[in-house]
Scaffold this motif. Structure first.
Motif: not given
Length: 427
Positions: A234-238, A240-247, A301-303, A327-336
């Motif tokens: 889910h960290a792959n931007p190809e 998933h959408i940006t919010t999912t990758c950040i989560s 470091h890679e992350v 300004g910051y992602l505070s609740d990655p609820r969907a991926l959690f």
């Protein structure tokens, strides 16, 4: 001079003083105050319990001399009976102060040993007043009785016992604030002589705090690899959408470091040193008010390098929000939710902190280093004075072992998903 309307009108405005007083010749203690701005006010001055007290009766423009004199005489009789007019005035004002007004004063002026309340604490208290106690918010706090508190506590406890405990702890603090801010010099309380929340929980009281069990949820050890594989996907931007990758990267960061979600999501790039000889990240606003600098192992470091490559211009947060005011992602609820499904457990962010502890134990990190990595304060002499080396380089081997074990478990999970025969890695 007897003070009359006519004479008062002719009295001059002081030019060389801030204010002057003119005292009535017939009623002792009755007078007029004139300020350099031209304001004229009737006053009365007397003694209460051996102390001089001065009280403003009202402005000259709204109160005639004869009426002001009658008020002064009545007030002097009260002073003679031992009633302090200043205390009575303060008490009258206090009796009309609402819970919302007390809350606003509390969040603005409350100070702890570590300084002002944190934004999260202020938000929690506001939410408590505006939601849980919304029907009391705009009523005077003096109307909040013990019986009303008992009734509401029992009602709320039926559906949310733990949240009810926290709500009433906040209410108790607010009512204590209202009591203390209105306390007199001699230690008496004009309002709320007893805090109704404290009263209902007294020994032998009518209610007891709802039992609170410490949560013990964590990712089962045999599912950590599957969770890591999910996060990498889910960290792959190809895909998933940006919010999912950040989560995904935020959750991975918490799993690799054991940081609290409130600490991780507010991390900024100015506190991350990816290119240092010993790469580090610094947590400056922590739950225990103990700032800490920790090492960044190769996997972490890679992350973070991935996040840095995708950073949003003008936003310094490592895990930024694509939209919103914070300004910051505070609740990655969907991926959690997906993480919970893979783990087979209903997880909360803090479960990652427990999982980090489990992994650290598995790879042989000693208890002192685990405490330092989790930023727990030592409560023993050895931990406070010896096992407290702040050099991140000392903790780097531990972070490397933890990251290495998690990624290898991820590889095992991927291979197993493809039907390959894999020998489980030993700790």
């Amino acid at each position: 001079m007897k003070l009359t309307n006519t004479k008062v009108k002719s009295l001059p405005v002081p030019t060389d003083k801030g204010q002057v007083f003119h005292w009535d010749s017939e009623t002792r203690g009755f007078g007029l105050r004139i300020t350099s701005a031209g304001a004229k006010s009737w006053i009365v001055q007397g003694r209460v319990n051996g102390k001089t007290r001065r009280y403003t009766l009202g402005p000259f423009e709204l109160l005639a001399a004869d009426d002001a004199r009658k008020r002064a005489q009545a007030k002097l009789l009260e002073m003679y009976d031992g009633k302090d007019p200043q205390v009575e005035k303060k008490k009258l004002k206090a009796q009309s102060e609402t819970l919302r007004e007390v809350m606003e004063d509390y969040v603005q002026h409350k100070r702890t040993k570590n300084g002002p309340l944190r934004p999260s604490s202020k938000e929690d208290i506001r939410r408590c007043v505006e939601n849980t106690f919304s029907d009391w918010a705009d009523k005077p706090v003096v109307t909040i009785s013990r019986d009303a508190c008992i009734k509401k506590f029992r009602e709320l406890s039926k559906t949310a016992p733990v949240q009810t405990n926290q709500a009433f702890r906040n209410l108790r603090a607010l009512l204590n604030w209202a009591r203390e801010k209105n306390a007199t010099a001699d230690g008496t309380y004009p309002i709320l002589p007893v805090n109704p929340v404290s009263q209902m929980f007294k020994k032998g009281g009518l209610v007891q705090w709802n039992p609170e069990r410490a949560r013990a949820t964590r990712i089962p050890k045999d599912r950590i690899g599957a969770v890591w594989a999910l996060l990498e996907d889910h960290a792959n931007p190809e895909h998933h959408i940006t919010t999912t990758c950040i989560s995904a990267d935020l959750i991975a960061f918490m799993l690799l470091t054991g940081t609290r979600v409130s600490e991780a999501c507010k991390l900024t790039w100015k506190h991350v040193k990816l290119d240092s000889k010993v790469p580090t990240f610094h947590l400056h606003e922590t739950k225990n008010h103990n700032p800490v600098t920790l090492p960044i192992g190769p996997v972490l470091h890679e992350v973070l390098s991935r996040r840095h490559a995708e950073c949003i211009k003008g936003n310094d947060y490592v895990f930024p929000a694509v939209r919103g005011k914070k300004g910051y992602l505070s609740d990655p609820r969907a991926l959690f939710k997906k993480v919970s499904e893979v783990a087979g457990e209903h997880l909360h962010p803090h479960a990652l902190r427990r999982t980090f502890e489990d992994v650290a134990q598995t790879v042989g990190v000693d208890s002192d280093q685990r405490r330092q990595l989790l930023n727990h304060l030592a409560n023993d002499v050895h931990g406070q004075n010896y096992a407290n080396n702040p050099d991140p380089a000392v903790l780097m081997p531990a972070m490397e072992k933890i990251g290495d074990w998690i990624t290898k478990q991820g590889g095992i999970a991927r291979a197993a998903a493809k039907g390959e025969n894999v020998v489980p890695m030993k700790a």
